[in-house]
Motif scaffolding. Sequence first.
Motif, PDB file in Angstrom:
ATOM      1  N   ARG A   1       0.823  -1.207   0.000  1.00  0.00           N
ATOM      2  CA  ARG A   1       0.000   0.000   0.000  1.00  0.00           C
ATOM      3  C   ARG A   1       0.856   1.255   0.000  1.00  0.00           C
ATOM      4  O   ARG A   1       0.519   2.250  -0.664  1.00  0.00           O
ATOM      5  CB  ARG A   1      -0.937  -0.005   1.208  1.00  0.00           C
ATOM      6  N   GLY A   2       1.966   1.221   0.731  1.00  0.00           N
ATOM      7  CA  GLY A   2       2.816   2.401   0.821  1.00  0.00           C
ATOM      8  C   GLY A   2       3.298   2.888  -0.533  1.00  0.00           C
ATOM      9  O   GLY A   2       3.386   4.099  -0.778  1.00  0.00           O
ATOM     10  N   ARG A   3       3.600   1.954  -1.437  1.00  0.00           N
ATOM     11  CA  ARG A   3       4.023   2.360  -2.782  1.00  0.00           C
ATOM     12  C   ARG A   3       2.827   2.585  -3.687  1.00  0.00           C
ATOM     13  O   ARG A   3       2.809   3.498  -4.506  1.00  0.00           O
ATOM     14  CB  ARG A   3       4.962   1.305  -3.384  1.00  0.00           C
ATOM     15  N   ALA A   4       1.786   1.757  -3.558  1.00  0.00           N
ATOM     16  CA  ALA A   4       0.633   1.857  -4.452  1.00  0.00           C
ATOM     17  C   ALA A   4      -0.110   3.176  -4.290  1.00  0.00           C
ATOM     18  O   ALA A   4      -0.717   3.674  -5.241  1.00  0.00           O
ATOM     19  CB  ALA A   4      -0.311   0.686  -4.214  1.00  0.00           C
ATOM     20  N   VAL A   5      -0.073   3.750  -3.086  1.00  0.00           N
ATOM     21  CA  VAL A   5      -0.837   4.969  -2.841  1.00  0.00           C
ATOM     22  C   VAL A   5      -0.155   6.207  -3.420  1.00  0.00           C
ATOM     23  O   VAL A   5      -0.794   7.254  -3.599  1.00  0.00           O
ATOM     24  CB  VAL A   5      -1.094   5.151  -1.327  1.00  0.00           C
ATOM     25  N   GLU A   6       1.125   6.117  -3.758  1.00  0.00           N
ATOM     26  CA  GLU A   6       1.862   7.308  -4.195  1.00  0.00           C
ATOM     27  C   GLU A   6       1.254   7.976  -5.432  1.00  0.00           C
ATOM     28  O   GLU A   6       1.098   9.210  -5.444  1.00  0.00           O
ATOM     29  CB  GLU A   6       3.337   6.967  -4.417  1.00  0.00           C
ATOM     30  N   PRO A   7       0.922   7.240  -6.502  1.00  0.00           N
ATOM     31  CA  PRO A   7       0.305   7.931  -7.647  1.00  0.00           C
ATOM     32  C   PRO A   7      -1.011   8.608  -7.291  1.00  0.00           C
ATOM     33  O   PRO A   7      -1.320   9.691  -7.807  1.00  0.00           O
ATOM     34  CB  PRO A   7       0.085   6.794  -8.665  1.00  0.00           C
ATOM     35  N   LEU A   8      -1.793   7.995  -6.391  1.00  0.00           N
ATOM     36  CA  LEU A   8      -3.058   8.580  -5.969  1.00  0.00           C
ATOM     37  C   LEU A   8      -2.818   9.843  -5.148  1.00  0.00           C
ATOM     38  O   LEU A   8      -3.573  10.824  -5.253  1.00  0.00           O
ATOM     39  CB  LEU A   8      -3.862   7.554  -5.173  1.00  0.00           C
ATOM     40  N   VAL A   9      -1.771   9.846  -4.337  1.00  0.00           N
ATOM     41  CA  VAL A   9      -1.408  11.045  -3.579  1.00  0.00           C
ATOM     42  C   VAL A   9      -1.021  12.173  -4.533  1.00  0.00           C
ATOM     43  O   VAL A   9      -1.455  13.322  -4.369  1.00  0.00           O
ATOM     44  CB  VAL A   9      -0.251  10.737  -2.608  1.00  0.00           C
ATOM     45  N   ARG A  10      -0.241  11.855  -5.552  1.00  0.00           N
ATOM     46  CA  ARG A  10       0.168  12.894  -6.507  1.00  0.00           C
ATOM     47  C   ARG A  10      -1.037  13.457  -7.253  1.00  0.00           C
ATOM     48  O   ARG A  10      -1.137  14.670  -7.468  1.00  0.00           O
ATOM     49  CB  ARG A  10       1.193  12.323  -7.489  1.00  0.00           C
ATOM     50  N   ASP A  11      -1.954  12.571  -7.649  1.00  0.00           N
ATOM     51  CA  ASP A  11      -3.173  13.036  -8.318  1.00  0.00           C
ATOM     52  C   ASP A  11      -3.976  13.956  -7.398  1.00  0.00           C
ATOM     53  O   ASP A  11      -4.542  14.964  -7.835  1.00  0.00           O
ATOM     54  CB  ASP A  11      -4.042  11.843  -8.740  1.00  0.00           C
ATOM     55  N   SER A  12      -4.040  13.602  -6.119  1.00  0.00           N
ATOM     56  CA  SER A  12      -4.787  14.420  -5.158  1.00  0.00           C
ATOM     57  C   SER A  12      -4.152  15.797  -5.011  1.00  0.00           C
ATOM     58  O   SER A  12      -4.854  16.818  -4.997  1.00  0.00           O
ATOM     59  CB  SER A  12      -4.845  13.717  -3.802  1.00  0.00           C
ATOM     60  N   LEU A  13      -2.843  15.845  -4.914  1.00  0.00           N
ATOM     61  CA  LEU A  13      -2.148  17.128  -4.781  1.00  0.00           C
ATOM     62  C   LEU A  13      -2.339  17.981  -6.023  1.00  0.00           C
ATOM     63  O   LEU A  13      -2.481  19.209  -5.926  1.00  0.00           O
ATOM     64  CB  LEU A  13      -0.658  16.898  -4.516  1.00  0.00           C
ATOM     65  N   ALA A  14      -2.335  17.358  -7.184  1.00  0.00           N
ATOM     66  CA  ALA A  14      -2.530  18.106  -8.422  1.00  0.00           C
ATOM     67  C   ALA A  14      -3.891  18.798  -8.431  1.00  0.00           C
ATOM     68  O   ALA A  14      -4.040  19.879  -9.017  1.00  0.00           O
ATOM     69  CB  ALA A  14      -2.395  17.177  -9.626  1.00  0.00           C
ATOM     70  N   ARG A  15      -4.898  18.191  -7.777  1.00  0.00           N
ATOM     71  CA  ARG A  15      -6.228  18.781  -7.704  1.00  0.00           C
ATOM     72  C   ARG A  15      -6.358  19.761  -6.543  1.00  0.00           C
ATOM     73  O   ARG A  15      -7.188  20.665  -6.571  1.00  0.00           O
ATOM     74  CB  ARG A  15      -7.283  17.672  -7.568  1.00  0.00           C
ATOM     75  N   LEU A  16      -5.528  19.583  -5.524  1.00  0.00           N
ATOM     76  CA  LEU A  16      -5.636  20.388  -4.315  1.00  0.00           C
ATOM     77  C   LEU A  16      -4.925  21.735  -4.428  1.00  0.00           C
ATOM     78  O   LEU A  16      -5.424  22.759  -3.948  1.00  0.00           O
ATOM     79  CB  LEU A  16      -5.067  19.590  -3.137  1.00  0.00           C
ATOM     80  N   LEU A  17      -3.771  21.736  -5.064  1.00  0.00           N
ATOM     81  CA  LEU A  17      -2.945  22.945  -5.106  1.00  0.00           C
ATOM     82  C   LEU A  17      -3.399  23.887  -6.209  1.00  0.00           C
ATOM     83  O   LEU A  17      -3.897  23.435  -7.249  1.00  0.00           O
ATOM     84  CB  LEU A  17      -1.481  22.548  -5.321  1.00  0.00           C
ATOM     85  N   PRO A  18      -3.209  25.226  -6.011  1.00  0.00           N
ATOM     86  CA  PRO A  18      -2.571  25.896  -4.877  1.00  0.00           C
ATOM     87  C   PRO A  18      -3.504  25.950  -3.661  1.00  0.00           C
ATOM     88  O   PRO A  18      -4.722  25.932  -3.800  1.00  0.00           O
ATOM     89  CB  PRO A  18      -2.301  27.301  -5.423  1.00  0.00           C
ATOM     90  N   ASP A  19      -2.892  26.063  -2.486  1.00  0.00           N
ATOM     91  CA  ASP A  19      -3.700  26.019  -1.261  1.00  0.00           C
ATOM     92  C   ASP A  19      -3.308  27.073  -0.237  1.00  0.00           C
ATOM     93  O   ASP A  19      -3.693  26.984   0.923  1.00  0.00           O
ATOM     94  CB  ASP A  19      -3.601  24.632  -0.637  1.00  0.00           C
ATOM     95  N   GLY A  20      -2.550  28.093  -0.645  1.00  0.00           N
ATOM     96  CA  GLY A  20      -2.123  29.098   0.310  1.00  0.00           C
ATOM     97  C   GLY A  20      -0.728  28.857   0.837  1.00  0.00           C
ATOM     98  O   GLY A  20      -0.019  29.789   1.205  1.00  0.00           O
ATOM     99  N   GLU A  21      -0.325  27.597   0.878  1.00  0.00           N
ATOM    100  CA  GLU A  21       1.020  27.251   1.311  1.00  0.00           C
ATOM    101  C   GLU A  21       1.928  26.961   0.111  1.00  0.00           C
ATOM    102  O   GLU A  21       3.093  27.369   0.089  1.00  0.00           O
ATOM    103  CB  GLU A  21       0.988  26.018   2.229  1.00  0.00           C
ATOM    104  N   LEU A  22       1.386  26.270  -0.864  1.00  0.00           N
ATOM    105  CA  LEU A  22       2.172  25.857  -2.023  1.00  0.00           C
ATOM    106  C   LEU A  22       1.499  26.300  -3.310  1.00  0.00           C
ATOM    107  O   LEU A  22       0.269  26.410  -3.374  1.00  0.00           O
ATOM    108  CB  LEU A  22       2.333  24.330  -2.035  1.00  0.00           C
ATOM    109  N   PRO A  23       2.289  26.518  -4.371  1.00  0.00           N
ATOM    110  CA  PRO A  23       1.718  26.897  -5.664  1.00  0.00           C
ATOM    111  C   PRO A  23       1.182  25.672  -6.398  1.00  0.00           C
ATOM    112  O   PRO A  23       1.476  24.528  -6.040  1.00  0.00           O
ATOM    113  CB  PRO A  23       2.922  27.488  -6.410  1.00  0.00           C
ATOM    114  N   ALA A  24       0.369  25.929  -7.420  1.00  0.00           N
ATOM    115  CA  ALA A  24      -0.018  24.847  -8.323  1.00  0.00           C
ATOM    116  C   ALA A  24       1.236  24.373  -9.056  1.00  0.00           C
ATOM    117  O   ALA A  24       2.117  25.159  -9.377  1.00  0.00           O
ATOM    118  CB  ALA A  24      -1.063  25.326  -9.315  1.00  0.00           C
ATOM    119  N   ALA A  25       1.315  23.083  -9.306  1.00  0.00           N
ATOM    120  CA  ALA A  25       2.471  22.508  -9.983  1.00  0.00           C
ATOM    121  C   ALA A  25       2.017  21.867 -11.293  1.00  0.00           C
ATOM    122  O   ALA A  25       1.267  20.892 -11.265  1.00  0.00           O
ATOM    123  CB  ALA A  25       3.160  21.474  -9.104  1.00  0.00           C
ATOM    124  N   PRO A  26       2.453  22.399 -12.439  1.00  0.00           N
ATOM    125  CA  PRO A  26       2.074  21.788 -13.720  1.00  0.00           C
ATOM    126  C   PRO A  26       2.484  20.331 -13.838  1.00  0.00           C
ATOM    127  O   PRO A  26       1.856  19.566 -14.564  1.00  0.00           O
ATOM    128  CB  PRO A  26       2.802  22.669 -14.753  1.00  0.00           C
TER     129      PRO A  26
END
Length: 479
Positions: A355-380
């Motif tokens: 799970r620790g490795r399998a969740v990584e792509p899902l985490v990246r997809d989530s961040l791509a939808r979450l940012l920017p959030d006041g702390e970090l910029p949107a990342a292309p």
Amino acid sequence: MRRFIGRERELRVLDTALERVREAVDSPKPGQCILIRGRRRVGKSSLVEEFLRRAEVPSLFFTAAGGSEEDELTELLDAVATSTLPERALFSEEAPTQWNAAFRLLAETLPDDAPSVVVIDEVPYLMHRIDAFEGMLQRAWDRLLSRKPVLLLLIGSDLSMMEALNSYDRPFHQRGREMVVGPLNPADIGDMLDLDPASAFDAALVTGGLPLVCAEWRPGATLWEFLRESLENPISALLVSAERSLAAEFPPQAMSREVLRAIGTGERTFTNIARAAGGIAHTTLTRATDVLTQKRVVAAELPLSQKPSKERRYRVADPYLRFWLAFLDPHMAEVERMRGDLVLNRIRERWPSWRGRAVEPLVRDSLARLLPDGELPAAPAIGGYWTRSNDVEIDIVGADRGPVAKRLLFLGSVKWLETSPFDSHDLAALHKHRAALTDEPVPLIAVSRSGFSCSGLQGTYGPEELLGAWRGRASTPPG
């Protein structure tokens, strides 16, 4: 209906297209066409059936089966006979033996003064088996169908062929708009199954968001309850959906199946995949990986950094298929002799590390939808970084572009354990890996399932924040 949770936006897109047809009834070409694509079993056909149920207009739903031209036309005749098109009797009177004639008759069955819907499902079968089908479809659309107030929905599971249908060098280019139907996203799954955010991500990794698999998960049940019940049922969707999808796309003798199994069991590099697949030749493996990546079954990724790299790695793109290949496919014989308990114990043992490795792509997809959030910029571009020896490995790399970036925006680590928070030791390791990648003070972030016990990070994210990134969004927006 529960299986349509998360499909509101897709339904709105279809509703809007039908309304455009309705408003243009008196124009010379009121017809609209949408090309709907998505992997097998994500619910494309069910979505359209629900749309038709709500639309309450005359409609035809035809599904190609991959047979001969004669067989397909016979099926079309049956579909028209059971449709709600007002002049459907024309088909049975003439019984066309060629697709040009079938399209002409179809146009005649459509009403002139009110909207209707025509659905052709599994279009790639027709593209593959019937000579010049795309050209016949283009002529029929230009000369006949588009002149009727009809919404034409062309559906296909072969992603590369559906993309090709609308490409610039093909007859049907620019005749239709594209819509991608993806699996249910983690927020949809959590709502459907009454799960907390962390458990919703677990469910996403196991079911892949496939509606048929999710439908067998009792709301509120734990992951282990769902797995036990599925493994006790040899015809459960969890067990059989992957094999059915693979059988439709790859014949049993195809080398792509062996290569996919090697990647699914954890091999990520070209050399290791070749060895695990039986020592196949370089050219054979290249051909197989090309097929798998073209069909979007496998993702081929490069490290994201400011320097070019050839250290390509492969992973199974669909979470459900990744889980099935890792834990279920190698042990189907045990399930068949009613020893699903052995399989379940094996999953329990390997689950935390897998799970620790399998969740990584899902985490990246989530961040791509979450940012920017006041702390970090949107990342292309959001990816990962690794070296050949894995002495430096960074789970999250945000940059201005990829795979070779001009500027790194943030670096991060994922720690997805049940009871162990992200701590000072994890932060020290992240600092060390940043120093190996860049001399710049790139912001550091962390993602943890179980919280944080250190300071010094520019951004921290848990299951709740990641799940919130998916709220109010369609699983995959229309193209």
